[in-house]
Design an enzyme around this catalytic site. Structure first.
Site, PDB file in Angstrom:
ATOM      1  N   LYS A   1       0.833  -1.208   0.000  1.00  0.00           N
ATOM      2  CA  LYS A   1       0.000   0.000   0.000  1.00  0.00           C
ATOM      3  C   LYS A   1       0.868   1.259   0.000  1.00  0.00           C
ATOM      4  O   LYS A   1       0.635   2.182  -0.779  1.00  0.00           O
ATOM      5  CB  LYS A   1      -0.939   0.011   1.218  1.00  0.00           C
TER       6      LYS A   1
ATOM      7  N   ARG B   1      11.953  -6.202   5.611  1.00  0.00           N
ATOM      8  CA  ARG B   1      11.973  -4.770   5.870  1.00  0.00           C
ATOM      9  C   ARG B   1      12.403  -4.486   7.310  1.00  0.00           C
ATOM     10  O   ARG B   1      13.068  -3.488   7.584  1.00  0.00           O
ATOM     11  CB  ARG B   1      10.594  -4.155   5.611  1.00  0.00           C
TER      12      ARG B   1
ATOM     13  N   ARG C   1     -10.192   0.323   8.380  1.00  0.00           N
ATOM     14  CA  ARG C   1      -9.777  -1.023   8.732  1.00  0.00           C
ATOM     15  C   ARG C   1     -10.836  -1.798   9.494  1.00  0.00           C
ATOM     16  O   ARG C   1     -10.603  -2.943   9.869  1.00  0.00           O
ATOM     17  CB  ARG C   1      -8.540  -0.939   9.622  1.00  0.00           C
TER      18      ARG C   1
ATOM     19  N   ARG D   1      10.918  -0.129  12.235  1.00  0.00           N
ATOM     20  CA  ARG D   1       9.530  -0.268  12.697  1.00  0.00           C
ATOM     21  C   ARG D   1       9.451  -1.415  13.687  1.00  0.00           C
ATOM     22  O   ARG D   1       9.753  -2.562  13.357  1.00  0.00           O
ATOM     23  CB  ARG D   1       8.596  -0.516  11.501  1.00  0.00           C
TER      24      ARG D   1
ATOM     25  N   ARG E   1      -0.608  -9.038  13.194  1.00  0.00           N
ATOM     26  CA  ARG E   1      -1.164  -7.992  12.304  1.00  0.00           C
ATOM     27  C   ARG E   1      -2.011  -8.648  11.222  1.00  0.00           C
ATOM     28  O   ARG E   1      -3.090  -8.159  10.879  1.00  0.00           O
ATOM     29  CB  ARG E   1      -0.023  -7.180  11.659  1.00  0.00           C
TER      30      ARG E   1
HETATM   31  P1  AP5 Z   1       4.668  -1.517   1.897  1.00  0.00           P
HETATM   32  O1  AP5 Z   1       4.485  -0.740   0.647  1.00  0.00           O
HETATM   33  O2  AP5 Z   1       5.220  -0.828   3.085  1.00  0.00           O
HETATM   34  O3  AP5 Z   1       3.299  -2.263   2.266  1.00  0.00           O
HETATM   35  P2  AP5 Z   1       2.106  -1.785   3.176  1.00  0.00           P
HETATM   36  O4  AP5 Z   1       0.899  -2.491   2.656  1.00  0.00           O
HETATM   37  O5  AP5 Z   1       2.071  -0.308   3.253  1.00  0.00           O
HETATM   38  O6  AP5 Z   1       2.560  -2.438   4.535  1.00  0.00           O
HETATM   39  P3  AP5 Z   1       2.553  -1.873   6.027  1.00  0.00           P
HETATM   40  O7  AP5 Z   1       3.570  -2.605   6.808  1.00  0.00           O
HETATM   41  O8  AP5 Z   1       2.599  -0.390   6.048  1.00  0.00           O
HETATM   42  O9  AP5 Z   1       1.156  -2.393   6.459  1.00  0.00           O
HETATM   43  P4  AP5 Z   1       0.310  -2.209   7.676  1.00  0.00           P
HETATM   44  O10 AP5 Z   1      -1.028  -2.095   7.076  1.00  0.00           O
HETATM   45  O11 AP5 Z   1       0.482  -3.275   8.696  1.00  0.00           O
HETATM   46  O12 AP5 Z   1       0.888  -0.917   8.403  1.00  0.00           O
HETATM   47  P5  AP5 Z   1       0.256   0.467   8.812  1.00  0.00           P
HETATM   48  O13 AP5 Z   1       1.336   1.427   8.891  1.00  0.00           O
HETATM   49  O14 AP5 Z   1      -0.919   0.767   7.973  1.00  0.00           O
HETATM   50  O15 AP5 Z   1       5.571  -2.789   1.521  1.00  0.00           O
HETATM   51  C1  AP5 Z   1       6.022  -3.689   2.504  1.00  0.00           C
HETATM   52  C2  AP5 Z   1       7.419  -4.191   2.108  1.00  0.00           C
HETATM   53  O16 AP5 Z   1       7.314  -4.948   0.900  1.00  0.00           O
HETATM   54  C3  AP5 Z   1       8.421  -3.073   1.812  1.00  0.00           C
HETATM   55  O17 AP5 Z   1       9.686  -3.460   2.248  1.00  0.00           O
HETATM   56  C4  AP5 Z   1       8.370  -2.938   0.288  1.00  0.00           C
HETATM   57  O18 AP5 Z   1       9.568  -2.461  -0.244  1.00  0.00           O
HETATM   58  C5  AP5 Z   1       8.103  -4.371  -0.136  1.00  0.00           C
HETATM   59  N1  AP5 Z   1       7.333  -4.477  -1.380  1.00  0.00           N
HETATM   60  C6  AP5 Z   1       6.322  -3.654  -1.815  1.00  0.00           C
HETATM   61  N2  AP5 Z   1       5.838  -4.068  -3.006  1.00  0.00           N
HETATM   62  C7  AP5 Z   1       6.549  -5.188  -3.339  1.00  0.00           C
HETATM   63  C8  AP5 Z   1       6.514  -6.080  -4.448  1.00  0.00           C
HETATM   64  N3  AP5 Z   1       5.649  -5.920  -5.462  1.00  0.00           N
HETATM   65  N4  AP5 Z   1       7.377  -7.121  -4.458  1.00  0.00           N
HETATM   66  C9  AP5 Z   1       8.269  -7.297  -3.423  1.00  0.00           C
HETATM   67  N5  AP5 Z   1       8.355  -6.485  -2.356  1.00  0.00           N
HETATM   68  C10 AP5 Z   1       7.506  -5.446  -2.301  1.00  0.00           C
HETATM   69  O19 AP5 Z   1      -0.294   0.143  10.281  1.00  0.00           O
HETATM   70  C11 AP5 Z   1       0.578  -0.110  11.355  1.00  0.00           C
HETATM   71  C12 AP5 Z   1      -0.217  -0.240  12.649  1.00  0.00           C
HETATM   72  O20 AP5 Z   1      -0.874   1.012  12.942  1.00  0.00           O
HETATM   73  C13 AP5 Z   1      -1.361  -1.272  12.628  1.00  0.00           C
HETATM   74  O21 AP5 Z   1      -0.896  -2.556  12.963  1.00  0.00           O
HETATM   75  C14 AP5 Z   1      -2.298  -0.693  13.703  1.00  0.00           C
HETATM   76  O22 AP5 Z   1      -1.815  -0.981  14.983  1.00  0.00           O
HETATM   77  C15 AP5 Z   1      -2.174   0.801  13.474  1.00  0.00           C
HETATM   78  N6  AP5 Z   1      -3.167   1.308  12.516  1.00  0.00           N
HETATM   79  C16 AP5 Z   1      -2.909   1.907  11.311  1.00  0.00           C
HETATM   80  N7  AP5 Z   1      -4.062   2.254  10.689  1.00  0.00           N
HETATM   81  C17 AP5 Z   1      -5.073   1.882  11.540  1.00  0.00           C
HETATM   82  C18 AP5 Z   1      -6.488   1.951  11.460  1.00  0.00           C
HETATM   83  N8  AP5 Z   1      -7.105   2.476  10.387  1.00  0.00           N
HETATM   84  N9  AP5 Z   1      -7.205   1.457  12.487  1.00  0.00           N
HETATM   85  C19 AP5 Z   1      -6.613   0.933  13.573  1.00  0.00           C
HETATM   86  N10 AP5 Z   1      -5.263   0.820  13.716  1.00  0.00           N
HETATM   87  C20 AP5 Z   1      -4.506   1.292  12.704  1.00  0.00           C
HETATM   88 MG    MG Z   2       2.080   1.110   4.847  1.00  0.00          MG
END
Ligand code: AP5
Ligand code: MG
Length: 193
Positions: free
Chosen positions: A14, A128, A89, A134, A146
């Site tokens: 994402k 990562r 979410r 992180r 997660r």
């Molecule tokens: P990346 O692009 O970072 O993927 P992502 O989907 O953004 O992954 P996140 O780790 O950010 O997901 P998340 O949803 O758990 O985290 P968030 O910050 O939202 O890619 C991941 C890796 O893969 C990178 O190294 C990238 O280079 C690699 N990659 C990308 N594309 C690729 C490809 N095609 N091939 C190979 N490699 C690739 O949330 C974190 C925490 O915050 C949650 O756990 C929760 O506690 C809280 N939170 C956030 N939003 C909410 C909400 N709305 N409600 C409640 N809690 C929330």
């Molecule tokens: Mg993200």
């Protein structure tokens, strides 16, 4: 105004695809994960409360993220549109977002859902974790937690939008450029409509 949700499990790409999409389409990127991490970095009370959930791989309470998104919408009155990343979410968040957008006379145009297998997600996030700093990327148990939160509470959000025929599934494995092209194709089709 063109608003889209980039949907998908943790590690599905994402953030990676959002960076490219906002620069191509001039959208405002709203990532609740990034907003929460900046609250943590600023050591605010909200950040400190959120951290205890995030470190365990659990979702932060709905009220907290809904309030953050509501302020972000109010603070960006000039935006051409918003790209929501990691929000909504839960169904409660999706309902709240609909209300907020309706109040502003707009709506979600499309939900683009990235599909990636659990094994690939865990592999990407552990990799990562070697460099990202992180805290939720280091321990495989937290990564799996997660993913489990995603399955229990978040995957239902796709069904919420499916009722409005707004969900498009996109294969999220393979090369980043190819995935970006698939996303752009769907957006372009809707911008032209
Ligand atoms: P990346 O692009 O970072 O993927 P992502 O989907 O953004 O992954 P996140 O780790 O950010 O997901 P998340 O949803 O758990 O985290 P968030 O910050 O939202 O890619 C991941 C890796 O893969 C990178 O190294 C990238 O280079 C690699 N990659 C990308 N594309 C690729 C490809 N095609 N091939 C190979 N490699 C690739 O949330 C974190 C925490 O915050 C949650 O756990 C929760 O506690 C809280 N939170 C956030 N939003 C909410 C909400 N709305 N409600 C409640 N809690 C929330
Ligand atoms: Mg993200």
């Amino acid at each position: 105004m063109f608003n889209l949700i980039l949907f998908g499990p943790p590690g599905s790409g994402k953030g990676t695809q959002s960076e490219r999409l906002i620069s191509k389409y001039g959208l405002k990127h709203l990532s609740t994960g990034d907003l929460l991490r900046s609250e943590i970095a600023g050591q605010t009370p909200l950040g400190m409360a959120a951290k205890s959930f995030m470190d365990k791989g659990q979702l932060v309470p709905d009220e907290v993220v809904i309030e953050m998104i509501s302020s972000a919408l109010d603070n960006n009155p000039q935006a051409n549109g918003f790209l929501f990343d990691g929000f909504p979410r839960t169904n409660a968040q999706a309902e709240a977002l609909d209300k907020l957008l309706t109040q502003k006379g707009t709506e979600i145009a499309v939900v683009l859902a990235l599909e990636v297998s659990e094994n690939e997600l865990v592999k990407r996030l552990l990799n990562r974790g070697l460099t990202s700093g992180r805290s939720d990327d280091i321990d495989e148990n937290v990564i799996r937690a997660r993913y489990s939160e995603y399955q229990k509470k978040t995957s239902a959000v796709a069904d919420y939008y499916k009722n409005y025929n707004k969900v498009i599934h996109i294969k999220g494995e393979g090369d980043v450029d190819g995935i970006f092209e698939s996303l752009c194709k769907e957006i372009d089709a809707r911008l032209a409509a």
